[in-house]
Structures are given as structure tokens and as C-alpha cells.
Design an enzyme around this catalytic site. Sequence first.
Site, PDB file in Angstrom:
ATOM      1  N   SER A 180       0.866  -1.196   0.000  1.00  0.00           N
ATOM      2  CA  SER A 180       0.000   0.000   0.000  1.00  0.00           C
ATOM      3  C   SER A 180       0.893   1.234   0.000  1.00  0.00           C
ATOM      4  O   SER A 180       2.081   1.156   0.320  1.00  0.00           O
ATOM      5  CB  SER A 180      -0.862  -0.022   1.263  1.00  0.00           C
ATOM      6  OG  SER A 180      -1.476   1.223   1.490  1.00  0.00           O
ATOM      7  N   TYR A 232      -3.968  -0.743   9.924  1.00  0.00           N
ATOM      8  CA  TYR A 232      -3.723  -0.947   8.488  1.00  0.00           C
ATOM      9  C   TYR A 232      -2.317  -0.460   8.133  1.00  0.00           C
ATOM     10  O   TYR A 232      -1.560  -1.151   7.440  1.00  0.00           O
ATOM     11  CB  TYR A 232      -4.787  -0.198   7.679  1.00  0.00           C
ATOM     12  CG  TYR A 232      -4.724  -0.470   6.192  1.00  0.00           C
ATOM     13  CD1 TYR A 232      -5.290  -1.618   5.648  1.00  0.00           C
ATOM     14  CD2 TYR A 232      -4.099   0.425   5.320  1.00  0.00           C
ATOM     15  CE1 TYR A 232      -5.245  -1.866   4.281  1.00  0.00           C
ATOM     16  CE2 TYR A 232      -4.048   0.177   3.957  1.00  0.00           C
ATOM     17  CZ  TYR A 232      -4.618  -0.966   3.440  1.00  0.00           C
ATOM     18  OH  TYR A 232      -4.569  -1.213   2.090  1.00  0.00           O
TER      19      TYR A 232
HETATM   20  P1  NAP Z   1     -11.652  -5.454  -1.367  1.00  0.00           P
HETATM   21  O1  NAP Z   1     -12.447  -5.259  -2.598  1.00  0.00           O
HETATM   22  O2  NAP Z   1     -12.246  -5.193  -0.028  1.00  0.00           O
HETATM   23  O3  NAP Z   1     -11.061  -6.939  -1.404  1.00  0.00           O
HETATM   24  C1  NAP Z   1     -10.418  -7.530  -0.303  1.00  0.00           C
HETATM   25  C2  NAP Z   1     -10.289  -9.014  -0.552  1.00  0.00           C
HETATM   26  O4  NAP Z   1      -9.715  -9.639   0.608  1.00  0.00           O
HETATM   27  C3  NAP Z   1     -11.672  -9.660  -0.755  1.00  0.00           C
HETATM   28  O5  NAP Z   1     -11.551 -10.717  -1.677  1.00  0.00           O
HETATM   29  C4  NAP Z   1     -11.960 -10.193   0.629  1.00  0.00           C
HETATM   30  O6  NAP Z   1     -12.909 -11.226   0.663  1.00  0.00           O
HETATM   31  C5  NAP Z   1     -10.582 -10.692   1.011  1.00  0.00           C
HETATM   32  N1  NAP Z   1     -10.532 -10.944   2.439  1.00  0.00           N
HETATM   33  C6  NAP Z   1     -10.662 -10.047   3.430  1.00  0.00           C
HETATM   34  N2  NAP Z   1     -10.634 -10.679   4.620  1.00  0.00           N
HETATM   35  C7  NAP Z   1     -10.472 -12.003   4.355  1.00  0.00           C
HETATM   36  C8  NAP Z   1     -10.380 -13.167   5.164  1.00  0.00           C
HETATM   37  N3  NAP Z   1     -10.472 -13.115   6.487  1.00  0.00           N
HETATM   38  N4  NAP Z   1     -10.215 -14.362   4.557  1.00  0.00           N
HETATM   39  C9  NAP Z   1     -10.159 -14.453   3.213  1.00  0.00           C
HETATM   40  N5  NAP Z   1     -10.240 -13.382   2.384  1.00  0.00           N
HETATM   41  C10 NAP Z   1     -10.406 -12.186   2.963  1.00  0.00           C
HETATM   42  O7  NAP Z   1     -10.378  -4.547  -1.404  1.00  0.00           O
HETATM   43  P2  NAP Z   1      -9.214  -4.364  -2.475  1.00  0.00           P
HETATM   44  O8  NAP Z   1      -9.030  -2.924  -2.627  1.00  0.00           O
HETATM   45  O9  NAP Z   1      -9.410  -5.217  -3.676  1.00  0.00           O
HETATM   46  O10 NAP Z   1      -8.013  -4.905  -1.597  1.00  0.00           O
HETATM   47  C11 NAP Z   1      -7.137  -5.949  -2.005  1.00  0.00           C
HETATM   48  C12 NAP Z   1      -5.796  -5.716  -1.351  1.00  0.00           C
HETATM   49  O11 NAP Z   1      -5.244  -4.520  -1.877  1.00  0.00           O
HETATM   50  C13 NAP Z   1      -5.864  -5.535   0.153  1.00  0.00           C
HETATM   51  O12 NAP Z   1      -4.753  -6.156   0.760  1.00  0.00           O
HETATM   52  C14 NAP Z   1      -5.788  -4.027   0.316  1.00  0.00           C
HETATM   53  O13 NAP Z   1      -5.269  -3.651   1.547  1.00  0.00           O
HETATM   54  C15 NAP Z   1      -4.843  -3.682  -0.819  1.00  0.00           C
HETATM   55  N6  NAP Z   1      -4.866  -2.288  -1.263  1.00  0.00           N
HETATM   56  C16 NAP Z   1      -5.990  -1.723  -1.787  1.00  0.00           C
HETATM   57  C17 NAP Z   1      -5.927  -0.397  -2.212  1.00  0.00           C
HETATM   58  C18 NAP Z   1      -7.093   0.311  -2.844  1.00  0.00           C
HETATM   59  O14 NAP Z   1      -6.985   1.490  -3.138  1.00  0.00           O
HETATM   60  N7  NAP Z   1      -8.205  -0.347  -3.093  1.00  0.00           N
HETATM   61  C19 NAP Z   1      -4.759   0.326  -2.091  1.00  0.00           C
HETATM   62  C20 NAP Z   1      -3.643  -0.281  -1.539  1.00  0.00           C
HETATM   63  C21 NAP Z   1      -3.706  -1.589  -1.145  1.00  0.00           C
HETATM   64  P3  NAP Z   1     -14.464 -10.869   0.910  1.00  0.00           P
HETATM   65  O15 NAP Z   1     -14.999 -10.320  -0.380  1.00  0.00           O
HETATM   66  O16 NAP Z   1     -15.047 -12.169   1.297  1.00  0.00           O
HETATM   67  O17 NAP Z   1     -14.505  -9.841   2.008  1.00  0.00           O
END
Ligand code: NAP
Length: 252
Positions: A144, A157
Site C-alpha cells: 500500500s 492498516y
Molecule cells: P476489497 O475489494 O475489499 O477486497 C479484499 C479481498 O480480501 C476480498 O476478496 C476479501 O474477501 C478478502 N478478504 C478479506 N478478509 C479475508 C479473510 N479473512 N479471509 C479471506 N479473504 C479475505 O479490497 P481491495 O481494494 O481489492 O483490496 C485488495 C488488497 O489490496 C488488500 O490487501 C488491500 O489492503 C490492498 N490495497 C488496496 C488499495 C485500494 O486502493 N483499493 C490500495 C492499496 C492496497 P471478501 O470479499 O469475502 O470480504
Amino acid sequence: MMTAFDLSGRTALVTGANTGLGQAIAVGLAEAGADIIAVGRSAPTETAEAVLALGRGFHALAADLSTTAPIGDVVAEAVAQAGAIDILINNAGIIRRADSLDFSEADWDAVIDTNLKSAFFLSQAVARTWVGGGRGGKIINICSMLSFQGGIRVPSYTASKSGLAGLTRLLACEWAAKGINVNGIAPGYFATNNTEALRADETRNRDILARIPAGRWGDPSDLKGAAVFLASDAASYVHGTILTVDGGWMAR
Ligand code: NAP
């Protein structure tokens, strides 16, 4: 045409591949030729459809990564299914927002356990199969901007993602000579569930957009190229780097 970016014949295990960035990464790896094992707690229906439509293999393993309990079975089942895992994408993650003065221990533990602890022990379990089998592989940790910066109202986080960046470097140092590449991708601000609260807050949304040189939120598909690169032979001498994909945010 075969290129150093070709992933044909490789299997990628992607956590949290049902939605958002994990989904885009899984589809991007499949476009480059990889078969996908999706690990997570929600059914990855859309991702399965997209990967199968590309003619790639797809297998889903249900697991809640808020604890390390399922990790042994997940890796054993993945290896039984695919023969071997070639690429591990530690993407599953959560975020909890509250002022640090009010932040709860439950919100601290939940985020650290999912984003950092499970990523470490899943990496360990997969790397053991590689070292035991006399082969290497690729690990990509989804970090991130808060692997580098402080952020606001997201203490667990920021700790988890700063920790994940450190862990990426440590594992790279320990495992590089074993043929294992450990790297990270640091996405900037992407439009997913994770950032819904920020985009809904008019002031935060405006401030964030004003600071992104590219002038827009990232689309999950913007991550595909970085993921394919780090998962491929093209990155064989790349160890311990955190590749920012952020519309220029960190360059400001
Ligand atoms: P998201 O749409 O909320 O997706 C998160 C994913 O993680 C979902 O598939 C979720 O499953 C899964 N997850 C969460 N808790 C879990 C658990 N206990 N067991 C198994 N799976 C779990 O968010 P995203 O933005 O795509 O995030 C993906 C990654 O990118 C994360 O690590 C996040 O911190 C990182 N990130 C995102 C951004 C951004 O701007 N979006 C920026 C930097 C980093 P469910 O659907 O079942 O909840």
C-alpha cells in the site's frame, strides 16, 4: 509468441480473488497464461467465469484467512489440485477506520492477523513446498502507499502494510538464493470496496484526486502489468522491491 512475461503452464494461488484488486490480478495472470487457484471466504463466481473464458484452469478453495488455521489445508489442497504452486499473491486484506485515540484492540488484531500474520504463514507454507521440492517460485505481497506513508485513522492498516513491506524485504533476503523471488506491489488509490468510505467522503475524495498526478483513481485492471511482470521470468533477478502503481502519488 513466447516471451519472458509468458505464464503458460504456471499456477498462481491468489488470495481474495473474488473481487477488487485480487480479481483483476487473477484475470491478468490468466491472460498471461496462468491457471488460477482462488483462496478466500466469498465464492469467486465472477473471477471463475473470466478465467475460464480465457481457457485457463480455475479452482476455488474456501478459507477464512483471519486466522492461520486453514493455511496447511489450503496449501496441501492446492498442491494436490495443481501439482505445484508457482506464484503466490498475498492480496486478501481488510481495513478498519477510527481515530487512534479510540481505536479498539479488536480492530488492531483483526487487521494485523489478516493482512500480515496470514500473509507470512501462507508464504512460509508455500515456500516450504518449493524448498522441499527443490524448486523456486514467486511471491507478490500486495502492500500500500501506507507501506511508506502514515495515513490517517487507520493505525492497524498502516502497521500491517508497513510490516508487509519489511517482511517482503526480509523474505527476499532469506530466500533469493533458493530461487524464490519475494516482491511487493504498492497500489495507490484504487476504486474498490476497500476505498468506498474515502470516495463517499467528498472532501477526502477531492483532496486525494488533487494529489494524484494521473488525475484519476486507479482501476483494478491497472495492476495487471505489474503483477504479470513480478510473477514472470522477466523478474527473475528482482528481489525485495515494492513496485508502486499509483498514478504518480509517491513521486509528488
Ligand atoms: P476489497 O475489494 O475489499 O477486497 C479484499 C479481498 O480480501 C476480498 O476478496 C476479501 O474477501 C478478502 N478478504 C478479506 N478478509 C479475508 C479473510 N479473512 N479471509 C479471506 N479473504 C479475505 O479490497 P481491495 O481494494 O481489492 O483490496 C485488495 C488488497 O489490496 C488488500 O490487501 C488491500 O489492503 C490492498 N490495497 C488496496 C488499495 C485500494 O486502493 N483499493 C490500495 C492499496 C492496497 P471478501 O470479499 O469475502 O470480504
